[in-house]
Motif scaffolding. Structure first.
Motif, PDB file in Angstrom:
ATOM      1  N   ASP A  86       0.836  -1.224   0.000  1.00  0.00           N
ATOM      2  CA  ASP A  86       0.000   0.000   0.000  1.00  0.00           C
ATOM      3  C   ASP A  86       0.858   1.257   0.000  1.00  0.00           C
ATOM      4  O   ASP A  86       0.563   2.229   0.722  1.00  0.00           O
ATOM      5  N   PHE A  87       1.903   1.263  -0.795  1.00  0.00           N
ATOM      6  CA  PHE A  87       2.839   2.390  -0.784  1.00  0.00           C
ATOM      7  C   PHE A  87       2.143   3.681  -1.231  1.00  0.00           C
ATOM      8  O   PHE A  87       1.369   3.703  -2.177  1.00  0.00           O
ATOM      9  N   GLY A  88       2.456   4.765  -0.509  1.00  0.00           N
ATOM     10  CA  GLY A  88       1.953   6.085  -0.870  1.00  0.00           C
ATOM     11  C   GLY A  88       0.747   6.537  -0.091  1.00  0.00           C
ATOM     12  O   GLY A  88       0.241   7.639  -0.298  1.00  0.00           O
ATOM     13  N   THR A  89       0.256   5.694   0.856  1.00  0.00           N
ATOM     14  CA  THR A  89      -0.965   6.068   1.586  1.00  0.00           C
ATOM     15  C   THR A  89      -0.718   6.332   3.063  1.00  0.00           C
ATOM     16  O   THR A  89      -1.608   6.797   3.758  1.00  0.00           O
ATOM     17  N   GLY A  90       0.477   6.012   3.561  1.00  0.00           N
ATOM     18  CA  GLY A  90       0.695   6.125   5.005  1.00  0.00           C
ATOM     19  C   GLY A  90       1.879   6.961   5.392  1.00  0.00           C
ATOM     20  O   GLY A  90       1.931   8.166   5.158  1.00  0.00           O
ATOM     21  N   TYR A  91       2.898   6.296   5.952  1.00  0.00           N
ATOM     22  CA  TYR A  91       4.024   6.994   6.569  1.00  0.00           C
ATOM     23  C   TYR A  91       5.233   7.137   5.636  1.00  0.00           C
ATOM     24  O   TYR A  91       6.295   7.542   6.060  1.00  0.00           O
ATOM     25  N   SER A  92       5.067   6.774   4.375  1.00  0.00           N
ATOM     26  CA  SER A  92       6.233   6.689   3.500  1.00  0.00           C
ATOM     27  C   SER A  92       6.896   8.043   3.293  1.00  0.00           C
ATOM     28  O   SER A  92       6.252   9.078   3.271  1.00  0.00           O
ATOM     29  N   SER A  93       8.208   8.001   3.130  1.00  0.00           N
ATOM     30  CA  SER A  93       8.980   9.200   2.798  1.00  0.00           C
ATOM     31  C   SER A  93      10.138   8.769   1.920  1.00  0.00           C
ATOM     32  O   SER A  93      10.564   7.605   1.942  1.00  0.00           O
ATOM     33  N   LEU A  94      10.657   9.687   1.132  1.00  0.00           N
ATOM     34  CA  LEU A  94      11.757   9.352   0.231  1.00  0.00           C
ATOM     35  C   LEU A  94      12.993   8.942   1.007  1.00  0.00           C
ATOM     36  O   LEU A  94      13.738   8.051   0.599  1.00  0.00           O
ATOM     37  N   TYR A  95      13.204   9.599   2.173  1.00  0.00           N
ATOM     38  CA  TYR A  95      14.372   9.246   2.978  1.00  0.00           C
ATOM     39  C   TYR A  95      14.263   7.802   3.465  1.00  0.00           C
ATOM     40  O   TYR A  95      15.225   7.033   3.401  1.00  0.00           O
ATOM     41  N   ALA A  96      13.059   7.439   3.933  1.00  0.00           N
ATOM     42  CA  ALA A  96      12.865   6.073   4.417  1.00  0.00           C
ATOM     43  C   ALA A  96      13.033   5.077   3.284  1.00  0.00           C
ATOM     44  O   ALA A  96      13.612   4.002   3.463  1.00  0.00           O
ATOM     45  N   LEU A  97      12.535   5.442   2.102  1.00  0.00           N
ATOM     46  CA  LEU A  97      12.647   4.549   0.948  1.00  0.00           C
ATOM     47  C   LEU A  97      14.109   4.321   0.582  1.00  0.00           C
ATOM     48  O   LEU A  97      14.503   3.221   0.179  1.00  0.00           O
ATOM     49  N   LYS A  98      14.910   5.352   0.724  1.00  0.00           N
ATOM     50  CA  LYS A  98      16.342   5.236   0.428  1.00  0.00           C
ATOM     51  C   LYS A  98      17.055   4.414   1.491  1.00  0.00           C
ATOM     52  O   LYS A  98      17.989   3.657   1.205  1.00  0.00           O
ATOM     53  N   THR A  99      16.566   4.534   2.760  1.00  0.00           N
ATOM     54  CA  THR A  99      17.254   3.908   3.891  1.00  0.00           C
ATOM     55  C   THR A  99      16.883   2.440   4.072  1.00  0.00           C
ATOM     56  O   THR A  99      17.740   1.598   4.345  1.00  0.00           O
ATOM     57  N   LEU A 100      15.613   2.116   3.904  1.00  0.00           N
ATOM     58  CA  LEU A 100      15.138   0.761   4.183  1.00  0.00           C
ATOM     59  C   LEU A 100      15.626  -0.222   3.111  1.00  0.00           C
ATOM     60  O   LEU A 100      15.475   0.044   1.919  1.00  0.00           O
ATOM     61  N   PRO A 101      16.166  -1.355   3.528  1.00  0.00           N
ATOM     62  CA  PRO A 101      16.635  -2.364   2.562  1.00  0.00           C
ATOM     63  C   PRO A 101      15.484  -3.240   2.069  1.00  0.00           C
ATOM     64  O   PRO A 101      15.363  -4.415   2.437  1.00  0.00           O
ATOM     65  N   VAL A 102      14.605  -2.653   1.239  1.00  0.00           N
ATOM     66  CA  VAL A 102      13.480  -3.400   0.681  1.00  0.00           C
ATOM     67  C   VAL A 102      13.736  -3.650  -0.801  1.00  0.00           C
ATOM     68  O   VAL A 102      14.601  -3.027  -1.416  1.00  0.00           O
ATOM     69  N   ASP A 103      12.949  -4.571  -1.375  1.00  0.00           N
ATOM     70  CA  ASP A 103      13.142  -4.963  -2.771  1.00  0.00           C
ATOM     71  C   ASP A 103      11.995  -4.528  -3.673  1.00  0.00           C
ATOM     72  O   ASP A 103      12.181  -4.383  -4.881  1.00  0.00           O
ATOM     73  N   VAL A 104      10.810  -4.358  -3.087  1.00  0.00           N
ATOM     74  CA  VAL A 104       9.617  -4.100  -3.894  1.00  0.00           C
ATOM     75  C   VAL A 104       8.771  -3.027  -3.218  1.00  0.00           C
ATOM     76  O   VAL A 104       8.708  -2.946  -1.988  1.00  0.00           O
ATOM     77  N   ILE A 105       8.129  -2.180  -4.025  1.00  0.00           N
ATOM     78  CA  ILE A 105       7.076  -1.302  -3.497  1.00  0.00           C
ATOM     79  C   ILE A 105       5.801  -1.578  -4.282  1.00  0.00           C
ATOM     80  O   ILE A 105       5.836  -1.724  -5.504  1.00  0.00           O
ATOM     81  N   LYS A 106       4.690  -1.689  -3.555  1.00  0.00           N
ATOM     82  CA  LYS A 106       3.400  -1.980  -4.181  1.00  0.00           C
ATOM     83  C   LYS A 106       2.564  -0.708  -4.209  1.00  0.00           C
ATOM     84  O   LYS A 106       2.265  -0.128  -3.160  1.00  0.00           O
ATOM     85  N   LEU A 107       2.207  -0.279  -5.405  1.00  0.00           N
ATOM     86  CA  LEU A 107       1.365   0.907  -5.564  1.00  0.00           C
ATOM     87  C   LEU A 107      -0.040   0.618  -5.045  1.00  0.00           C
ATOM     88  O   LEU A 107      -0.668  -0.384  -5.429  1.00  0.00           O
ATOM     89  N   ASP A 108      -0.534   1.484  -4.169  1.00  0.00           N
ATOM     90  CA  ASP A 108      -1.845   1.250  -3.582  1.00  0.00           C
ATOM     91  C   ASP A 108      -2.948   1.329  -4.633  1.00  0.00           C
ATOM     92  O   ASP A 108      -2.875   2.090  -5.612  1.00  0.00           O
ATOM     93  N   LYS A 109      -3.992   0.531  -4.404  1.00  0.00           N
ATOM     94  CA  LYS A 109      -5.123   0.444  -5.331  1.00  0.00           C
ATOM     95  C   LYS A 109      -5.788   1.804  -5.574  1.00  0.00           C
ATOM     96  O   LYS A 109      -6.334   2.055  -6.650  1.00  0.00           O
ATOM     97  N   SER A 110      -5.735   2.691  -4.564  1.00  0.00           N
ATOM     98  CA  SER A 110      -6.402   3.992  -4.694  1.00  0.00           C
ATOM     99  C   SER A 110      -5.830   4.812  -5.853  1.00  0.00           C
ATOM    100  O   SER A 110      -6.537   5.634  -6.443  1.00  0.00           O
ATOM    101  N   PHE A 111      -4.536   4.587  -6.187  1.00  0.00           N
ATOM    102  CA  PHE A 111      -3.928   5.307  -7.315  1.00  0.00           C
ATOM    103  C   PHE A 111      -4.307   4.675  -8.656  1.00  0.00           C
ATOM    104  O   PHE A 111      -4.263   5.331  -9.697  1.00  0.00           O
ATOM    105  N   ILE A 112      -4.660   3.396  -8.623  1.00  0.00           N
ATOM    106  CA  ILE A 112      -4.940   2.660  -9.855  1.00  0.00           C
ATOM    107  C   ILE A 112      -6.401   2.816 -10.280  1.00  0.00           C
ATOM    108  O   ILE A 112      -6.721   2.775 -11.464  1.00  0.00           O
ATOM    109  N   ASP A 113      -7.294   3.004  -9.288  1.00  0.00           N
ATOM    110  CA  ASP A 113      -8.734   3.040  -9.573  1.00  0.00           C
ATOM    111  C   ASP A 113      -9.114   4.096 -10.609  1.00  0.00           C
ATOM    112  O   ASP A 113      -9.982   3.868 -11.442  1.00  0.00           O
ATOM    113  N   ASP A 114      -8.462   5.242 -10.526  1.00  0.00           N
ATOM    114  CA  ASP A 114      -8.812   6.325 -11.445  1.00  0.00           C
ATOM    115  C   ASP A 114      -7.548   6.843 -12.132  1.00  0.00           C
ATOM    116  O   ASP A 114      -7.058   7.923 -11.845  1.00  0.00           O
ATOM    117  N   LEU A 115      -7.027   6.050 -13.055  1.00  0.00           N
ATOM    118  CA  LEU A 115      -5.817   6.448 -13.771  1.00  0.00           C
ATOM    119  C   LEU A 115      -6.094   7.489 -14.851  1.00  0.00           C
ATOM    120  O   LEU A 115      -5.163   8.008 -15.464  1.00  0.00           O
TER     121      LEU A 115
END
Length: 558
Positions: free
Chosen positions: A459-488
């Protein structure tokens, strides 16, 4: 009346005793003389007081008037001093050291007793205060509430008015105690108490009944608007930060309201219903108020059944997993699957994850449930691999509470070893709320990477996310939240999808869009270089046996 009769009897008896002593010292016979009624009348008065106390037990059990006790005690000592002076007067010409010593001793005893009496009176006043007041905030306590509410309800009944009871519980107060300590928590309770008294003014009475729970009694309500004004004032007053020892704290209240006589005609029912309304306020996002209505009990009863049902759901095999495909939208091939928990209760039927997962989180049962999900899903994907079906990776959702367990990494390691599943086939999906504790989350994510397990932010982009955290956290995937997809078709959503995809690509992160339901959405996402997707367009979540057909057919999903 009881104390007046008793007091009068003792006074008459003391007068009789003094007269007897006086006549005895003068060698005058006192027995059988006019003073005899001074002993008989007190006995009669004491008997009358006893009869009165049986008929008016409530009155006599109440605290006796202070002046009666005090004046009676002082009168006794004055009488002793008078008797002592009388003895000295009669023996004036024969005073010796024995009489002087005796007199001084008696006077010292009297002075000491008077001093002790004074201290005891002060101590009793403190005890009386503590009996009806909360020692931390100086507000009235539950005992005082139990007394007051009976009086308020009786008065409202006689006047034909309403009365309102408010139950207030502070949201996330435990977090203040856990992070900043109980001293800061206590200071916050004091500040909140003062603020709520200022807001309330003379419109009602505030009580603290324990922890972070408060009651407000609003007597003589003639109009619902007064209740709403008070509640809105409390919510508005609480929105301003509290400054406690250099900490700026915002604490919000959840408020439940019950009204006499509509929602209860006695104190117990009013409190029960207001409490139920308060819990509904918490369910609806906290920092709000709810007026009791009968449907609340149905909701709370269902929640209680869900909580109780969850306790034995694993042992009774009531849980199952459904699997939904993840697709490479360029090639149309399935690349992975997400395991989704389902629960069928024998009485409640199929319970939505949106309903039972929050209850499991709240009660802590999510930890054992999450472990079951991870182990069952790993066993299933390993079975498909052993059967020679196409190799795909498995995604499993992990709750924040589960993620923060001290043995979380060891639990994942043990399951991988027990199921013999290669770690690089496993992906754990974690919500953005882990960013609240960035340091701890980073350490855990690094440990998962060492194990070979992939991680994604759901659910990326709907909560606490920040660019700094995205750069810092060792993650592999981000999932775009459905709310952004519903009305493209919305240019703003297109811009967000494009920006997140570009950022993810530049950080070597895989970006996957969830909630895809239309072909047009696929075209739009590919246009913005979002390659991977998941949603009903490719397949709904289905049981393992039905999902096997997707693997066997290895069909093109786009």
């Amino acid at each position: 009346m009881f104390f007046l009769v008793i007091f009068t009897g003792f006074i008459i008896q003391i007068i009789g005793d003094l007269l007897y002593v006086y006549y005895s010292l003068n060698n005058t016979s006192a027995v059988g003389y006019f003073i005899d009624p001074f002993w008989q009348i007190p006995l009669l008065l004491k008997g009358l007081a006893g009869l009165y106390s049986q008929e008016h037990q409530k009155e006599t059990n109440s605290t006796s008037p202070h002046y009666v006790k005090s004046n009676y005690s002082i009168f006794l000592y004055v009488s002793v001093i008078f008797l002592l002076l009388l003895i000295i007067y009669k023996n004036y010409h024969h005073i010796d050291f024995l009489i002087i010593g005796f007199s001084l001793t008696v006077l010292l005893i009297i002075v000491r007793q008077l001093s002790i009496m004074k201290k005891n009176e002060k101590l009793m006043e403190e005890y009386k205060y503590l009996a009806y007041h909360d020692p931390l905030t100086s507000l009235y306590n539950r005992s005082k509430f139990n007394v007051d509410i009976q009086e308020v309800l009786n008065q409202a009944k006689s006047n034909g008015n309403m009365a309102a009871l408010l139950v207030i519980d502070l949201d996330r107060f435990k977090g203040v105690n856990d992070t900043l300590g109980h001293y800061i928590g206590d200071e916050l309770l004091k500040e909140f108490s003062q603020r709520i008294q200022t807001v309330l003014q003379e419109r009602g009475i505030v009580y603290r009944i324990g922890g972070d729970e408060f009651l407000i009694l609003l007597p003589q309500i003639t109009d619902m608007s007064l209740i709403l004004t008070v509640v809105e004032s409390i919510l508005k007053g609480s929105s301003k930060p509290f400054s406690i020892k250099g900490n700026k704290l915002v604490i919000t209240p959840s408020i439940g309201i019950s009204i006499y006589p509509e929602q209860g005609e006695d104190a117990e029912l009013l409190l029960k219903n207001a409490d139920a309304a308060m819990y509904l306020a918490k369910e609806k996002g906290k920092n709000n108020f709810q007026l009791y209505n009968p449907t609340i009990h149905n909701l709370l009863f269902r929640k209680m059944n869900i909580e109780n049902g969850l306790r034995g759901a694993i042992e009774k095999n009531q849980f199952s997993l459904h699997y939904q495909p993840k697709v490479d939208m360029r090639t149309g091939k399935m690349v992975g699957t997400e395991a989704l928990l389902r629960w069928e209760h024998p009485e409640l039927g199929i319970v939505s994850p949106a309903e039972f997962i929050p209850v499991a989180e709240e009660t802590g049962q999510i930890v054992s449930i999450g472990e079951w999900v991870l182990k069952t899903a790993c066993e299933q994907i390993k079975k498909w691999q052993t059967a020679g079906l196409p190799l795909i990776y498995l995604s499993v959702n992990v709750s924040v509470r589960q993620f923060q367990q001290n043995d979380f990494i060891q639990m994942v390691r043990n399951i991988l070893q027990e199921t013999h599943l290669d770690a690089h086939f496993l992906e754990l999906e974690i919500t953005e709320s882990i960013i609240q504790n960035l340091k701890q989350s980073t350490e855990i994510l690094y440990d998962l990477r060492v194990l070979g397990v992939r991680t994604s932010i759901d659910d990326f982009g709907t909560g606490y996310s920040s660019l700094y955290a995205l750069k810092t956290l060792p993650v592999d995937v981000i999932k775009l939240d459905k709310s952004f997809i519903d009305d493209l078709n919305d240019p703003a959503n297109q811009a967000i999808v494009k920006a997140i995809t570009e950022i993810g690509t530049s950080l070597n992160l895989q970006v996957i869009a969830e909630g895809i339901e239309e072909e047009q959405q696929v075209k739009m996402l590919l246009k913005h270089n979002c390659r991977y997707g998941q949603g009903y367009l490719f397949g709904r979540p289905v049981p393992a046996k039905e999902f096997e057909k997707h693997l066997l057919n290895n069909r093109n999903f786009v």
